[in-house]
Design a protein around this motif. Structure first.
Motif, PDB file in Angstrom:
ATOM      1  N   GLY A  41       0.806  -1.219   0.000  1.00 33.95           N
ATOM      2  CA  GLY A  41       0.000   0.000   0.000  1.00 33.95           C
ATOM      3  C   GLY A  41       0.838   1.267   0.000  1.00 33.95           C
ATOM      4  O   GLY A  41       0.295   2.368   0.103  1.00 33.95           O
ATOM      5  N   HIS A  42       2.134   1.113  -0.117  1.00 35.48           N
ATOM      6  CA  HIS A  42       2.995   2.297  -0.150  1.00 35.48           C
ATOM      7  C   HIS A  42       4.343   1.963  -0.764  1.00 35.48           C
ATOM      8  O   HIS A  42       4.749   0.808  -0.818  1.00 35.48           O
ATOM      9  N   THR A  43       4.998   3.002  -1.236  1.00 37.77           N
ATOM     10  CA  THR A  43       6.396   2.904  -1.644  1.00 37.77           C
ATOM     11  C   THR A  43       7.229   3.332  -0.436  1.00 37.77           C
ATOM     12  O   THR A  43       6.674   3.709   0.603  1.00 37.77           O
ATOM     13  N   GLY A  50       4.195   8.600   5.949  1.00 44.58           N
ATOM     14  CA  GLY A  50       2.984   8.139   6.612  1.00 44.58           C
ATOM     15  C   GLY A  50       1.761   8.086   5.714  1.00 44.58           C
ATOM     16  O   GLY A  50       0.633   8.260   6.183  1.00 44.58           O
ATOM     17  N   LEU A  51       1.971   7.830   4.432  1.00 44.35           N
ATOM     18  CA  LEU A  51       0.862   7.743   3.486  1.00 44.35           C
ATOM     19  C   LEU A  51       0.658   6.302   3.047  1.00 44.35           C
ATOM     20  O   LEU A  51       1.590   5.498   3.057  1.00 44.35           O
ATOM     21  N   ARG A  52      -0.567   5.991   2.656  1.00 43.55           N
ATOM     22  CA  ARG A  52      -0.869   4.640   2.173  1.00 43.55           C
ATOM     23  C   ARG A  52      -1.917   4.746   1.070  1.00 43.55           C
ATOM     24  O   ARG A  52      -2.829   5.552   1.133  1.00 43.55           O
ATOM     25  N   VAL A  53      -1.774   3.893   0.053  1.00 32.24           N
ATOM     26  CA  VAL A  53      -2.736   3.821  -1.041  1.00 32.24           C
ATOM     27  C   VAL A  53      -3.731   2.706  -0.714  1.00 32.24           C
ATOM     28  O   VAL A  53      -3.330   1.564  -0.513  1.00 32.24           O
ATOM     29  N   LEU A  54      -4.997   3.068  -0.653  1.00 28.59           N
ATOM     30  CA  LEU A  54      -6.058   2.104  -0.368  1.00 28.59           C
ATOM     31  C   LEU A  54      -7.102   2.160  -1.469  1.00 28.59           C
ATOM     32  O   LEU A  54      -7.122   3.104  -2.273  1.00 28.59           O
ATOM     33  N   ASP A  55      -7.987   1.163  -1.475  1.00 27.41           N
ATOM     34  CA  ASP A  55      -9.089   1.229  -2.432  1.00 27.41           C
ATOM     35  C   ASP A  55     -10.052   2.331  -1.973  1.00 27.41           C
ATOM     36  O   ASP A  55      -9.897   2.891  -0.897  1.00 27.41           O
ATOM     37  N   ILE A  56     -11.028   2.633  -2.783  1.00 23.57           N
ATOM     38  CA  ILE A  56     -11.923   3.763  -2.535  1.00 23.57           C
ATOM     39  C   ILE A  56     -12.670   3.656  -1.206  1.00 23.57           C
ATOM     40  O   ILE A  56     -13.022   4.655  -0.602  1.00 23.57           O
ATOM     41  N   SER A  57     -12.870   2.426  -0.711  1.00 21.99           N
ATOM     42  CA  SER A  57     -13.559   2.246   0.574  1.00 21.99           C
ATOM     43  C   SER A  57     -12.679   2.665   1.757  1.00 21.99           C
ATOM     44  O   SER A  57     -13.170   2.800   2.872  1.00 21.99           O
ATOM     45  N   ASP A 130      -5.692   7.940  -9.534  1.00 23.37           N
ATOM     46  CA  ASP A 130      -6.491   7.362  -8.448  1.00 23.37           C
ATOM     47  C   ASP A 130      -7.928   7.106  -8.895  1.00 23.37           C
ATOM     48  O   ASP A 130      -8.543   6.126  -8.491  1.00 23.37           O
ATOM     49  N   LEU A 131      -8.461   7.985  -9.719  1.00 26.62           N
ATOM     50  CA  LEU A 131      -9.808   7.757 -10.252  1.00 26.62           C
ATOM     51  C   LEU A 131      -9.847   6.529 -11.148  1.00 26.62           C
ATOM     52  O   LEU A 131     -10.789   5.741 -11.091  1.00 26.62           O
ATOM     53  N   ILE A 132      -8.826   6.369 -11.975  1.00 26.01           N
ATOM     54  CA  ILE A 132      -8.753   5.217 -12.878  1.00 26.01           C
ATOM     55  C   ILE A 132      -8.764   3.909 -12.084  1.00 26.01           C
ATOM     56  O   ILE A 132      -9.420   2.947 -12.458  1.00 26.01           O
ATOM     57  N   ALA A 133      -8.049   3.883 -10.958  1.00 24.06           N
ATOM     58  CA  ALA A 133      -7.902   2.649 -10.178  1.00 24.06           C
ATOM     59  C   ALA A 133      -8.871   2.556  -8.998  1.00 24.06           C
ATOM     60  O   ALA A 133      -8.801   1.606  -8.229  1.00 24.06           O
ATOM     61  N   ASP A 134      -9.758   3.523  -8.847  1.00 28.84           N
ATOM     62  CA  ASP A 134     -10.637   3.561  -7.669  1.00 28.84           C
ATOM     63  C   ASP A 134      -9.821   3.461  -6.392  1.00 28.84           C
ATOM     64  O   ASP A 134     -10.102   2.659  -5.497  1.00 28.84           O
ATOM     65  N   SER A 135      -8.780   4.288  -6.317  1.00 25.56           N
ATOM     66  CA  SER A 135      -7.917   4.292  -5.137  1.00 25.56           C
ATOM     67  C   SER A 135      -7.888   5.678  -4.518  1.00 25.56           C
ATOM     68  O   SER A 135      -8.340   6.658  -5.116  1.00 25.56           O
ATOM     69  N   VAL A 136      -7.365   5.723  -3.314  1.00 23.71           N
ATOM     70  CA  VAL A 136      -7.211   6.990  -2.601  1.00 23.71           C
ATOM     71  C   VAL A 136      -5.960   6.890  -1.750  1.00 23.71           C
ATOM     72  O   VAL A 136      -5.601   5.818  -1.269  1.00 23.71           O
ATOM     73  N   VAL A 137      -5.263   8.011  -1.576  1.00 23.51           N
ATOM     74  CA  VAL A 137      -4.081   8.056  -0.726  1.00 23.51           C
ATOM     75  C   VAL A 137      -4.507   8.717   0.580  1.00 23.51           C
ATOM     76  O   VAL A 137      -5.079   9.799   0.575  1.00 23.51           O
ATOM     77  N   ILE A 138      -4.222   8.034   1.697  1.00 22.57           N
ATOM     78  CA  ILE A 138      -4.614   8.578   2.987  1.00 22.57           C
ATOM     79  C   ILE A 138      -3.403   8.692   3.899  1.00 22.57           C
ATOM     80  O   ILE A 138      -2.388   8.007   3.719  1.00 22.57           O
ATOM     81  N   LYS A 139      -3.527   9.557   4.899  1.00 23.09           N
ATOM     82  CA  LYS A 139      -2.507   9.671   5.935  1.00 23.09           C
ATOM     83  C   LYS A 139      -2.802   8.596   6.963  1.00 23.09           C
ATOM     84  O   LYS A 139      -3.917   8.489   7.458  1.00 23.09           O
ATOM     85  N   VAL A 140      -1.796   7.789   7.282  1.00 20.17           N
ATOM     86  CA  VAL A 140      -1.964   6.692   8.235  1.00 20.17           C
ATOM     87  C   VAL A 140      -1.643   7.206   9.636  1.00 20.17           C
ATOM     88  O   VAL A 140      -0.591   7.814   9.827  1.00 20.17           O
ATOM     89  N   PRO A 141      -2.538   6.979  10.591  1.00 17.29           N
ATOM     90  CA  PRO A 141      -2.228   7.416  11.954  1.00 17.29           C
ATOM     91  C   PRO A 141      -0.992   6.700  12.487  1.00 17.29           C
ATOM     92  O   PRO A 141      -0.811   5.505  12.234  1.00 17.29           O
ATOM     93  N   GLU A 142      -0.170   7.412  13.216  1.00 22.24           N
ATOM     94  CA  GLU A 142       1.086   6.819  13.733  1.00 22.24           C
ATOM     95  C   GLU A 142       0.844   5.917  14.904  1.00 22.24           C
ATOM     96  O   GLU A 142       0.052   6.019  15.714  1.00 22.24           O
TER      97      GLU A 142
END
Length: 142
Positions: A41-43, A50-57, A130-142
């Motif tokens: 979910g991240h590089t 502290g970012l992660r790529v998740l699906d749209i949900s 992100d729209l193409i893949a139905d993904s979103v990048v979110i900040k992950v709580p530490e």
């Protein structure tokens, strides 16, 4: 065009090496992003920030298919540039490299600009890929 591309690989060894090298570097770059986003979910950079790529949900990681979809614009752009340059500028390796880097810079600058404009114009800050893949990048709580 594919026939011209294949023909150029046999006719000009310098351009052949340029094509193979460019394809190898581009493939490694894309493999890095596709694999790490699908598996973790991240590089490395996203992990550090502290970012992660998740699906749209926003509840699970994207799968391998969505990871490929997420990188598909860059795949198409880079392969298109490589094929165009190799096909039409195969006589002189220095000219081939110059044209390749000029076209790559211009097209990728336009793409990045479009991504930024789009990202800044929506609530979840989702870029075009992100729209193409139905993904979103979110900040992950530490």
């Amino acid at each position: 065009y594919p026939i011209s591309f294949l023909e150029s690989l046999y006719m000009n060894k310098g351009v052949s090496l340029f094509a193979v090298g460019t394809l190898a570097v581009t493939s490694a770059y894309l493999f890095y992003f596709i694999l790490l986003h699908a598996k973790y979910g991240h590089t490395i950079g996203k992990k550090i920030t502290g970012l992660r790529v998740l699906d749209i949900s926003e509840s699970r990681l994207i799968n391998f298919k969505k990871s490929i979809l997420r990188e598909s614009p860059l795949i198409v752009i880079n392969l298109g540039i490589i094929l165009y340059v190799i096909t039409f500028f195969n006589a002189d390796l220095s000219k081939t490299e110059e044209v390749f880097y000029d076209i790559t810079f211009i097209i990728n600058s336009i793409w990045i600009g479009a991504e930024l404009i789009f990202m800044l114009s929506n609530k979840k800050r989702r870029a075009i890929h992100d729209l193409i893949a139905d993904s979103v990048v979110i900040k992950v709580p530490e």
